[in-house]
Motif scaffolding. Sequence first.
Motif, short mmCIF file in Angstrom:
data_model
loop_
_atom_site.label_atom_id
_atom_site.label_comp_id
_atom_site.label_asym_id
_atom_site.label_seq_id
_atom_site.Cartn_x
_atom_site.Cartn_y
_atom_site.Cartn_z
N SER A 1 -3.58 79.64 34.81
CA SER A 1 -4.62 80.65 34.54
C SER A 1 -3.73 81.80 35.59
O SER A 1 -3.42 81.68 36.65
CB SER A 1 -5.72 80.38 35.28
N ARG B 1 -0.87 78.49 28.17
CA ARG B 1 -0.87 77.03 27.89
C ARG B 1 0.65 76.70 27.29
O ARG B 1 1.05 77.23 26.21
CB ARG B 1 -1.64 76.55 26.56
N ILE C 1 -1.31 74.13 31.70
CA ILE C 1 -2.12 75.47 31.68
C ILE C 1 -2.20 75.93 33.11
O ILE C 1 -2.42 75.46 33.87
CB ILE C 1 -3.57 75.05 30.97
N TYR D 1 -6.52 82.12 25.87
CA TYR D 1 -5.50 81.27 26.19
C TYR D 1 -4.29 81.49 24.82
O TYR D 1 -4.61 81.57 23.93
CB TYR D 1 -6.24 79.75 25.73
N SER E 1 -4.65 81.83 19.46
CA SER E 1 -5.42 82.23 20.64
C SER E 1 -6.78 81.56 20.44
O SER E 1 -7.43 81.77 19.50
CB SER E 1 -5.42 83.70 20.78
N GLY F 1 -5.31 82.30 30.00
CA GLY F 1 -4.70 81.22 30.29
C GLY F 1 -3.42 80.96 29.36
O GLY F 1 -3.48 81.34 28.51
#
Lengths: 394, 260
Positions: free
Chosen positions: B207, B257, B205, A18, A8, B255
């Motif tokens: 969101s 990924r 990616i 993320y 992360s 996000g």
Amino acid sequence: MIFFLVCSLFTASDAKVYIDITAPAFRKLPLSISHTGPDEAKEVAEIVKNDLDFTGIFHLTDPDILGAEITVKIDAAVSEIIKTDVLVFDLIKNEEILSKRYTASKSILRALSHSISNDIFKVITGKDGIFRTRLAYTVNSSDKKGLYIMDWDGYNPVRVVAKGLTLSQSWSHDSQYLVYSSERDRNWGIYSLDLEKYKETMLFSGKSLNLVGGISPNGLIAFSSSKDGSPEIYVMNIDGSNHRKLIKSFGIDVSPVFSPDGSQIAFVSDRGGSPQIYIMDADGARLRRLTFEGSYNTSPMWSPDGKWIVFVGRKDGNNHIFMIKFDGSDLRQLTEKGNNENPTLSPDGMFIAFDSDRDGSKGIYLMSINGERQKRITPKDIKAMNPKWSPYHI
Amino acid sequence: MKYSRSIGKEPSLLRIVLVSVILHLIFVAMVTIPTKPKTRDYRPFSVKLVGPIEKYETGTIIQPPVEIKSKEIVKKVTIIEKATTPKVVKPIPQPKADMEVEIAKEAERLRAITKLAKTLEQEKNVAKEIERLRAISKLTKTLEQEKKREIQIRKERTIGTPKSAEVTGAAGESEDIVFYEDIIRQKIWGYWVHPNHNISGLETIISVIIRKNGEIKVREVEKSSGDLLFDRSAIKAISKANPLPPPPDGEMEIGLRFIP
């Protein structure tokens, strides 16, 4: 086997998290095709099914049973012409992704169906389908000798050259010309056939053996000629002008093919003692050897992305199709049975066509780029060989 | 020619690797084997138990009573060992001979004495240890506080002014979030399937906003892989994983990924 990369990241600016998700499972995309209308509708649906099934991406499901993520509805009406309405619905996005009417004469029902396959493939994958491409090949059965063109799935074979013995044909990048070697009056000449005007032109001739290799994107023809003794590599313009020798050696140099961008040439040479594949720049500079495994490697072909070279290698006394990365790494064997030769790649790089004698007589086969789904597409009573895949647009 | 030469070289490399592996194994064996005998060292303990009762009352049990070597005692030693060890398994076995009864009694006495002595010593040790632990805990506490302060300072720098509530429960909350992120990752991964093997080098990616009730809403495709099928597979995985369990701190944006 399955693993996560737990990672992360906090970015300094907005501290947004993320999450990495890796290693998806492999599963074909479930797709159903249903049809309404007369028999022709069923025929169209079957052709589209076969096309999409061979890509290996789709799992064709029964339209009456739930489970499809994408549904295709084909509705046809037939009079003099065939009118086909196609509706493609994505159940995951919950939206219609294609709605199109196709109209054509009944005689070209297969071409119409392949066009539908192309459009469906495009809206789902974003890539051009190869379902309207064709294969040029040679037939060696006594009364049917000559150069032929057929659909990629083996249908609609048409003889385009019947004179003499033809060999080593190659498509120009705009699909307008087919360039090939042909023996006429005991001379091996290089000819080009204009497929629009259906006109044959002689480009090069001599007492020697002159064999076409490949054609570059800007229309340069690479070929081998033994006019100065042993076969050597030459190039000339598409109209036959300005032919010049690229590289000299005491051995045999044959089968030159341009890389997709035209900057390099792969060819076969026995300068090292046995036939092996070499690569050089298109002007003959920077020669290097690509294959080291085995004592017989021939018939190189570039993948459309330029990263791989597909070729024929001899293993345990039989010829097989192999592929190797452009830098000489990652060698893979793709065929197992019989003798398999003359590989050619589809313009999207997903399939390979080749000839094989695994079922007794020579015939043309297709397989996916990883060697799966190998199938014969020419009839067993015809000795067909040396396929060359056309570019996308024909 | 080149091919055959290269074959000639390969076995020598292999040999080198093999020899080095064998040497490593021998070395590892040499290091690990001598440690084993230490664990078998229980002899002196059995001798302690038999020591003369009155002489060693004060707790000097460690002195080995080697001087007394009458046959009886030697016998006792062996018998006690036999009698006491099964006692653990069988709680009250009735000894048949008087000798055995006496021996058992003596053994019990001995144990009581040794226990007393041990507890005394232990108490002293415990006190010392408690002091040590206290010192250590003080140190760690101060270290933790320092760390917390550092984190707070970092947060203040990155986010701006932090809310007081966030600061007090910072450690617990971040753990919750890490755990929750793991749940998200596992659940979406479970639904991620792709129909093509040849997908190396792609990255998408996406969101998303996760609502208070766990509902996922795709906000935008932050980065497309350029491959329609790949992007689609990612969106499909998200929509199939919907809804997630409610997030620990209310609505959040993250996000996702996707990389093969």
